[in-house]
Scaffold this active site. Structure first.
Site, PDB file in Angstrom:
ATOM      1  N   THR A  15      44.826  39.935  39.464  1.00  0.00           N
ATOM      2  CA  THR A  15      45.118  38.590  38.643  1.00  0.00           C
ATOM      3  C   THR A  15      44.831  37.887  37.295  1.00  0.00           C
ATOM      4  O   THR A  15      46.052  37.510  36.646  1.00  0.00           O
ATOM      5  CB  THR A  15      45.383  37.376  39.671  1.00  0.00           C
ATOM      6  OG1 THR A  15      45.515  37.324  41.211  1.00  0.00           O
ATOM      7  CG2 THR A  15      45.942  35.851  39.664  1.00  0.00           C
ATOM      8  N   LYS A  31      54.726  37.370  42.710  1.00  0.00           N
ATOM      9  CA  LYS A  31      53.819  37.849  43.681  1.00  0.00           C
ATOM     10  C   LYS A  31      54.618  37.894  45.044  1.00  0.00           C
ATOM     11  O   LYS A  31      55.041  36.960  45.546  1.00  0.00           O
ATOM     12  CB  LYS A  31      53.012  36.846  44.080  1.00  0.00           C
ATOM     13  CG  LYS A  31      51.482  37.190  44.821  1.00  0.00           C
ATOM     14  CD  LYS A  31      50.760  38.232  44.563  1.00  0.00           C
ATOM     15  CE  LYS A  31      49.705  38.368  45.137  1.00  0.00           C
ATOM     16  NZ  LYS A  31      48.521  38.620  44.929  1.00  0.00           N
ATOM     17  N   GLY A  97      51.448  43.295  43.221  1.00  0.00           N
ATOM     18  CA  GLY A  97      50.775  43.596  44.797  1.00  0.00           C
ATOM     19  C   GLY A  97      49.695  42.759  45.520  1.00  0.00           C
ATOM     20  O   GLY A  97      49.326  41.646  44.395  1.00  0.00           O
ATOM     21  N   GLY A  99      45.511  43.481  46.498  1.00  0.00           N
ATOM     22  CA  GLY A  99      44.662  44.808  46.803  1.00  0.00           C
ATOM     23  C   GLY A  99      45.928  45.852  46.690  1.00  0.00           C
ATOM     24  O   GLY A  99      46.127  45.311  45.691  1.00  0.00           O
TER      25      GLY A  99
END
Length: 203
Positions: A15, A31, A97, A99
């Site tokens: 992020t 997101k 994305g 993870g």
């Protein structure tokens, strides 16, 4: 430019790096899946840390801070790839994305499947820790196996020369290298300062 930001694991700075790239390239942000922290989502952070960025609404907003497949199950939902559609815009966009590439969104659908569904090139965020070489090379191999273009390798923070050399030796010449400086406390001031120190090179 439309780019899917993924990472070699969780909590490696996707992020923060997304915010820097949104500011650097003057893009919009999306997101697709938010798991947990609905009071202060990654979209909220991007909006707070950058200048007037358009943040498109998430396709799935899940309450539990866990892997998306678990978060969805807690709400008796199943994440369906067909529900995801790239927001319509003529502007550049950063898609972030959750993870790493093999994070499950259901028992048989993974984050890498979403990248393929959206037909986007990837930006892979790497952070230095013991094991990061292994995780980076495995992630690159997974992208290659799916024939997903690795547009950018994003080095987040400082790296020992030996670590950086091995990683870059494994990267194809079609991939550009972005170096983002360490950002101790992300906020608008520090993101803007980091944007001025970004370097983008080709091997």
């Amino acid at each position: 430019m439309k780019l899917f930001i993924t990472g070699i694991g969780t909590e490696i700075g996707k992020t923060v790096c997304s915010a820097v790239l949104v500011q650097y390239f003057k893009t919009e942000y999306w997101k697709p899946v938010q798991s947990g922290d609905l009071h202060y989502t990654d979209s909220h952070k991007i909006a707070a840390w950058t200048d007037g960025t358009i943040c498109h609404p998430e396709t799935y907003r899940l309450r539990l801070a866990a892997s998306p497949h678990q978060s969805a199950r807690e709400e008796n939902k199943k994440i369906n790839l067909n529900d995801f559609h790239l927001p319509e815009t003529e502007n550049s966009m950063i898609v972030e994305g959750a993870g790493g590439l093999m994070v499950p969104m259901s028992d048989d659908v993974f984050m890498i499947d979403l990248i393929q569904r959206l037909n986007l090139p990837a930006g892979l965020v790497v952070r230095n820790y013991l094991g990061c070489i292994n995780h980076t090379l495995l992630s690159v191999m997974a992208l290659q196996q799916r024939e997903i273009k690795l547009e950018y390798l994003i080095l987040n923070g400082e790296f020992p020369a030996d670590t950086e050399r091995v990683i870059l030796n494994f990267i194809g010449k079609e991939t550009k290298i972005i170096k983002i400086p360490e950002i101790a406390s992300p906020d608008k001031e520090h993101i803007k300062a980091a944007t001025k120190q970004v370097t983008i090179t080709k091997l």
